[in-house]
Design a protein around this motif. Structure first.
Motif, PDB file in Angstrom:
ATOM      1  N   UNK A 244       4.537   3.809  -7.712  1.00  0.00           N
ATOM      2  CA  UNK A 244       3.492   4.770  -8.046  1.00  0.00           C
ATOM      3  C   UNK A 244       2.264   4.464  -7.193  1.00  0.00           C
ATOM      4  N   UNK A 245       1.516   5.511  -6.828  1.00  0.00           N
ATOM      5  CA  UNK A 245       0.344   5.245  -6.006  1.00  0.00           C
ATOM      6  C   UNK A 245      -0.767   6.248  -6.279  1.00  0.00           C
ATOM      7  N   UNK A 246      -1.955   5.793  -5.968  1.00  0.00           N
ATOM      8  CA  UNK A 246      -3.184   6.569  -6.100  1.00  0.00           C
ATOM      9  C   UNK A 246      -3.430   7.287  -4.781  1.00  0.00           C
ATOM     10  N   UNK A 247      -3.463   8.604  -4.815  1.00  0.00           N
ATOM     11  CA  UNK A 247      -3.601   9.360  -3.572  1.00  0.00           C
ATOM     12  C   UNK A 247      -5.005   9.230  -2.969  1.00  0.00           C
ATOM     13  N   UNK A 248      -5.986   8.872  -3.801  1.00  0.00           N
ATOM     14  CA  UNK A 248      -7.353   8.733  -3.288  1.00  0.00           C
ATOM     15  C   UNK A 248      -7.542   7.459  -2.475  1.00  0.00           C
ATOM     16  N   UNK A 249      -6.821   6.401  -2.836  1.00  0.00           N
ATOM     17  CA  UNK A 249      -7.018   5.096  -2.194  1.00  0.00           C
ATOM     18  C   UNK A 249      -5.811   4.605  -1.399  1.00  0.00           C
ATOM     19  N   UNK A 250      -4.636   5.230  -1.629  1.00  0.00           N
ATOM     20  CA  UNK A 250      -3.374   4.803  -1.021  1.00  0.00           C
ATOM     21  C   UNK A 250      -2.893   3.454  -1.556  1.00  0.00           C
ATOM     22  N   UNK A 251      -3.506   2.977  -2.638  1.00  0.00           N
ATOM     23  CA  UNK A 251      -3.067   1.739  -3.283  1.00  0.00           C
ATOM     24  C   UNK A 251      -1.898   2.052  -4.208  1.00  0.00           C
ATOM     25  N   UNK A 252      -0.940   1.117  -4.278  1.00  0.00           N
ATOM     26  CA  UNK A 252       0.289   1.377  -5.021  1.00  0.00           C
ATOM     27  C   UNK A 252       0.690   0.192  -5.886  1.00  0.00           C
TER      28      UNK A 252
ATOM     29  N   UNK B  26       4.261   5.011   2.965  1.00  0.00           N
ATOM     30  CA  UNK B  26       3.068   4.682   3.719  1.00  0.00           C
ATOM     31  C   UNK B  26       1.909   4.223   2.866  1.00  0.00           C
ATOM     32  N   UNK B  27       2.217   3.449   1.814  1.00  0.00           N
ATOM     33  CA  UNK B  27       1.192   3.002   0.878  1.00  0.00           C
ATOM     34  C   UNK B  27       1.041   1.483   0.920  1.00  0.00           C
ATOM     35  N   UNK B  28      -0.013   0.982   0.286  1.00  0.00           N
ATOM     36  CA  UNK B  28      -0.277  -0.445   0.236  1.00  0.00           C
ATOM     37  C   UNK B  28      -0.063  -0.948  -1.193  1.00  0.00           C
ATOM     38  N   UNK B  29       0.958  -1.775  -1.377  1.00  0.00           N
ATOM     39  CA  UNK B  29       1.249  -2.308  -2.716  1.00  0.00           C
ATOM     40  C   UNK B  29       0.223  -3.377  -3.066  1.00  0.00           C
ATOM     41  N   UNK B  30      -0.464  -3.196  -4.193  1.00  0.00           N
ATOM     42  CA  UNK B  30      -1.474  -4.169  -4.610  1.00  0.00           C
ATOM     43  C   UNK B  30      -1.051  -4.996  -5.824  1.00  0.00           C
ATOM     44  N   UNK B  31       0.041  -4.589  -6.492  1.00  0.00           N
ATOM     45  CA  UNK B  31       0.520  -5.383  -7.628  1.00  0.00           C
ATOM     46  C   UNK B  31       1.922  -4.949  -8.023  1.00  0.00           C
ATOM     47  N   UNK B  32       2.551  -5.782  -8.823  1.00  0.00           N
ATOM     48  CA  UNK B  32       3.846  -5.479  -9.427  1.00  0.00           C
ATOM     49  C   UNK B  32       3.643  -5.396 -10.932  1.00  0.00           C
ATOM     50  N   UNK B  33       4.165  -4.340 -11.539  1.00  0.00           N
ATOM     51  CA  UNK B  33       4.109  -4.158 -12.983  1.00  0.00           C
ATOM     52  C   UNK B  33       5.520  -4.256 -13.547  1.00  0.00           C
ATOM     53  N   UNK B  34       5.658  -4.889 -14.713  1.00  0.00           N
ATOM     54  CA  UNK B  34       6.975  -5.076 -15.316  1.00  0.00           C
ATOM     55  C   UNK B  34       6.996  -4.544 -16.742  1.00  0.00           C
TER      56      UNK B  34
END
Length: 213
Positions: free
Chosen positions: A18-26, A46-54
């Motif tokens: 999942x990602x935020x279209x405003x920041x490209x953070x995922x 083409x996104x930047x993964x900033x965390x893993x959620x479980x």
């Protein structure tokens, strides 16, 4: 918010990106295995993964999560600490199911009422035990969207015959925590196709309104 489903492991578990279209953070939710496929999905988006959620501690949902977190240099958030039992046995469960499993410690255990962020997005955390004691669900209310792991499926519900499973607790979590969110919530389950809470209330043979009447 945007989302993509990346089925992984021989159990075809729905890893979600999942990602935020405003920041490209995922965030990657439940990257249980097949890390090459996961990396490819991230690159394609083409996104930047900033965390893993479980959502919970079963092998197909988090067996390789610790390895991926180290590789990417990102934190792991979730599940609830009641699933420490499952995470502590990932090595042996991996051998049993033929899936690579590596024990890890999440950077943050989650509890009912917590929120997690992905870029500018904020998702609510619901503790929904039953399939496992520490299972959590992630809800993005503005987009009427949820990631429910193995709590609920199109036409079915999570198994409760594993150690520490609780059928009554699972039914209670679905009916008292998920249904009140509204019939228009679209959800990605841990396996199988996407559905809505409304469709499941109408047709699900385990937790539909007619089944529980």
């Amino acid at each position: 918010m945007k989302a993509a489903i990346l089925p992984v492991t021989p159990l075809q578990q729905n890893c979600s990106l999942i990602w935020c279209t405003a920041t490209n953070k995922a965030a990657l939710i439940d990257p249980g295995g097949d890390l090459a496929k996961v990396r490819s999905g991230v690159a394609k988006a083409g996104v930047e993964v900033e965390k893993i959620l479980l959502t919970h501690g079963h092998i197909d949902h988090c067996g390789e999560a610790g390895l991926l977190a180290k590789e990417l240099g990102v934190p792991i958030e979730g599940p609830h600490e009641a699933d420490r039992f499952w995470i502590s046995r990932l090595d042996e469960d991996g051998a049993r199911y033929g899936i690579r499993g590596a024990v890890f410690e999440p950077d943050r255990w989650l509890v009912e009422g917590d929120t997690v962020t992905v870029g500018d997005l904020t998702l609510d955390v619901l503790h929904c035990p039953g399939h496992t004691p520490g299972h959590v669900v992630f809800v993005h209310r503005p987009s009427r969207f949820a990631i429910v792991g193995d709590v609920l499926f199109q036409g079915s519900i999570g198994r409760t015959d594993f150690p520490l499973g609780d059928h009554a607790a699972l039914i209670d979590a679905i009916t008292t925590k998920l249904w009140p969110l509204g019939d228009d919530i679209t959800f990605i389950p841990g396996h199988g196709p996407v559905s809505t809470f409304g469709q499941e209330r109408r047709t699900n043979p385990f937790v539909g309104d007619h089944a529980l009447a």
